[in-house]
Write a protein that holds these residues in place. Sequence first.
Motif, short mmCIF file in Angstrom:
data_model
loop_
_atom_site.label_atom_id
_atom_site.label_comp_id
_atom_site.label_asym_id
_atom_site.label_seq_id
_atom_site.Cartn_x
_atom_site.Cartn_y
_atom_site.Cartn_z
N UNK A 1 0.82 -1.21 0.00
CA UNK A 1 0.00 0.00 0.00
C UNK A 1 0.85 1.27 0.00
N UNK A 2 2.03 1.18 0.67
CA UNK A 2 2.86 2.39 0.81
C UNK A 2 3.84 2.60 -0.33
N UNK A 3 4.17 1.52 -1.00
CA UNK A 3 5.20 1.55 -2.02
C UNK A 3 4.99 2.67 -3.04
N UNK A 4 3.82 2.67 -3.60
CA UNK A 4 3.55 3.61 -4.69
C UNK A 4 3.50 5.06 -4.20
N UNK A 5 2.68 5.38 -3.15
CA UNK A 5 2.64 6.77 -2.68
C UNK A 5 4.00 7.27 -2.20
N UNK A 6 4.79 6.38 -1.57
CA UNK A 6 6.11 6.83 -1.09
C UNK A 6 7.01 7.21 -2.27
N UNK A 7 6.90 6.38 -3.33
CA UNK A 7 7.71 6.66 -4.52
C UNK A 7 7.29 8.01 -5.10
N UNK A 8 5.97 8.27 -5.12
CA UNK A 8 5.47 9.53 -5.67
C UNK A 8 5.91 10.71 -4.81
N UNK A 9 5.79 10.54 -3.47
CA UNK A 9 6.20 11.64 -2.56
C UNK A 9 7.68 11.94 -2.75
N UNK A 10 8.44 10.83 -2.87
CA UNK A 10 9.87 11.02 -3.05
C UNK A 10 10.15 11.80 -4.34
N UNK A 11 9.42 11.45 -5.42
CA UNK A 11 9.63 12.14 -6.69
C UNK A 11 9.26 13.62 -6.58
N UNK A 12 8.09 13.92 -5.95
CA UNK A 12 7.67 15.31 -5.78
C UNK A 12 8.69 16.09 -4.95
N UNK A 13 9.18 15.44 -3.87
CA UNK A 13 10.14 16.13 -2.99
C UNK A 13 11.40 16.48 -3.76
N UNK A 14 11.83 15.54 -4.62
CA UNK A 14 13.04 15.80 -5.39
C UNK A 14 12.85 16.99 -6.32
N UNK A 15 11.63 17.06 -6.86
CA UNK A 15 11.32 18.19 -7.75
C UNK A 15 11.49 19.50 -6.97
N UNK A 16 10.93 19.52 -5.74
CA UNK A 16 10.99 20.73 -4.91
C UNK A 16 12.44 21.07 -4.60
N UNK B 1 15.14 20.18 -6.12
CA UNK B 1 15.84 20.57 -7.33
C UNK B 1 15.54 22.04 -7.67
N UNK B 2 14.24 22.38 -7.56
CA UNK B 2 13.82 23.74 -7.87
C UNK B 2 14.52 24.73 -6.93
N UNK B 3 14.58 24.37 -5.62
CA UNK B 3 15.21 25.26 -4.63
C UNK B 3 16.69 25.40 -4.93
N UNK B 4 17.34 24.25 -5.23
CA UNK B 4 18.79 24.26 -5.51
C UNK B 4 19.11 25.13 -6.71
N UNK B 5 18.26 25.01 -7.71
CA UNK B 5 18.57 25.72 -8.95
C UNK B 5 18.08 27.17 -8.92
N UNK B 6 17.57 27.59 -7.76
CA UNK B 6 17.14 28.98 -7.60
C UNK B 6 15.85 29.30 -8.31
N UNK B 7 15.26 28.32 -8.95
CA UNK B 7 13.99 28.60 -9.62
C UNK B 7 12.87 28.40 -8.60
N UNK B 8 12.36 29.47 -8.11
CA UNK B 8 11.37 29.35 -7.05
C UNK B 8 10.00 29.78 -7.57
N UNK B 9 9.61 29.18 -8.68
CA UNK B 9 8.27 29.47 -9.20
C UNK B 9 7.25 28.98 -8.18
N UNK B 10 6.47 29.94 -7.67
CA UNK B 10 5.52 29.63 -6.61
C UNK B 10 4.56 28.50 -7.02
N UNK B 11 3.97 28.64 -8.22
CA UNK B 11 2.97 27.65 -8.63
C UNK B 11 3.59 26.27 -8.83
N UNK B 12 4.83 26.26 -9.30
CA UNK B 12 5.55 25.01 -9.50
C UNK B 12 5.75 24.28 -8.17
N UNK B 13 6.25 25.05 -7.19
CA UNK B 13 6.49 24.47 -5.87
C UNK B 13 5.18 24.02 -5.23
N UNK B 14 4.16 24.86 -5.38
CA UNK B 14 2.87 24.55 -4.76
C UNK B 14 2.32 23.22 -5.31
#
Length: 494
Positions: free
Chosen positions: A282-297, A299-312
């Motif tokens: 049950x947790x496998x899939x949502x955890x993988x998705x959360x992990x992917x979303x977190x990486x996106x965030x 990455x965005x912070x690291x690269x200085x691109x802080x598009x509000x809507x993107x992060x949201x």
Amino acid sequence: MRGLAFSTVFEAAADAMILADDAGRIAVVNPTAQRLFGYTDSELQGITVEMLIAPRYRKQYRYYQDLFLKRPAKRAMSAGNELIVQNRDGKEILLDISLSPIRKKQQLLVLIIFNAARRRLDTEEALRISEERLRLAKQAAGLGIFDYNFKRNIIYWDKQMRKLWGRDSEKTVSYEEFVAAIHPEDREERRLAIEKAMDPTSNGEFKAQYRIVNPQNGMERWISAHGRVYFEFGHPNRLIGVTRDVTEQKQIQKKLQLHRDETENILKQQVAARTASAIAHELNQPLAAISAYSEVVLHALDSGSTSYSHLKRALEGCVEQAQRAGRSLHELLAFLQKGELVTERSSLTEIVYEALNVVYNDGYGRFHPVLRLQDNLPEVRCNRTQIQKVLVNLFRNAIEAMRNLDSPDLTIITRMGVIDEQKMAEVIVQDNGPGFDQSLVKRIFEPFFTTKPTGIGMGLAISRALIEANGGQLWIDADAETGAKFHFTLPLES
Ligand code: ADP
């Protein structure tokens, strides 16, 4: 007294008597004889006595009769000379016969007395045989017999019991001596069983199992005792019963219990492992998705691109996945605890749409869904969330199976219809992926069976359990022409 007529005695005699002439023809029969043979006096008159003798003894009877007629004198045919007579119903009766001559003027008459003494012997013989049978049965069943006289406080016991209790010589024993051999830990329970049986309001039945320790060799045996208390004027008088050595039985029972405990432990371990795996599934899939979303965030912070809507959007994805994981776990636990299944009238089509939505929103992969519905499909009764979960599992498996194919046409066909005679709805989910290797078909519903590198192998096992909990069945069509073809059924809303 002297003047008492022969006929009076004849009539009143307790023995059966027949008066016959010297040719053996019956002249008179007394009432006892009429009862014994089952014929009336007139029926018997004129026929020969021989006719009342059982056919195979007639020759013997004739021999005695001839002997008698040659030298008429009172004589008995007893002690080995008994004869078997036959009554009206053909029943054979063993009797002693005595013959006495009676002279009437020139005529010789024969008084034949049928004596039933032998019958008593028969009864004694029967008793002896039945006692012997009882003794043999007792021996074969390994039974001991006891007779406990409450008033005199003594117990009579037989050889078998004395052997078990380690006492060979005595015939009777005091109650205290009897109890001394009983294992101290079992005495109280046995005493309570006796007390209960001695209660005049009870049916007097006594049943107990206890250990005895043989004082001669220290050997411990298990005894099963069964008896009945007899009451005299409302007071318990005697307890008579049997005992049986059940040591072997107890040992077998103990072994079986150990075996059961072991099996239960293994089962518990398996259940724990499956529960853990189901949770992981049950947790496998949502955890993988959360992990992917977190990486996106990140990455965005690291690269200085802080598009509000993107992060949201990424963070909302995290929240949604975390909430879904929570709900899934909650439902899974409720299912595993076998709480009452909440079912409702549901439209299968709606559930299929919901499941497709979940799969789409998860961005699981591209595919072309095809729905084939029977017209006026009736509603089913089921737990919506559980059936949705099954469909999501089937769709995901189909997408995963097709993912590695380069085909531009990845189709999942879902058919829905009614199997009339069974009053069930049937759902068929078929993909156009690689299908199954025939050798694996049998195993795909087994827990932990997976061919995927990161698979858990619980999806189909859980799906089958969910469908069965909802009153249906889930199976695979091993002869499908293309891809994998799963069927499941659900009861129609009646
Ligand atoms: P998991 O997906 O974790 O492997 P499942 O119990 O859902 O566990 O599936 C067990 C196995 O059944 C899969 O690993 C796969 O080999 C096979 N399987 C299931 N669905 C399909 C499908 N649509 N096509 C081909 N193989 C499938």
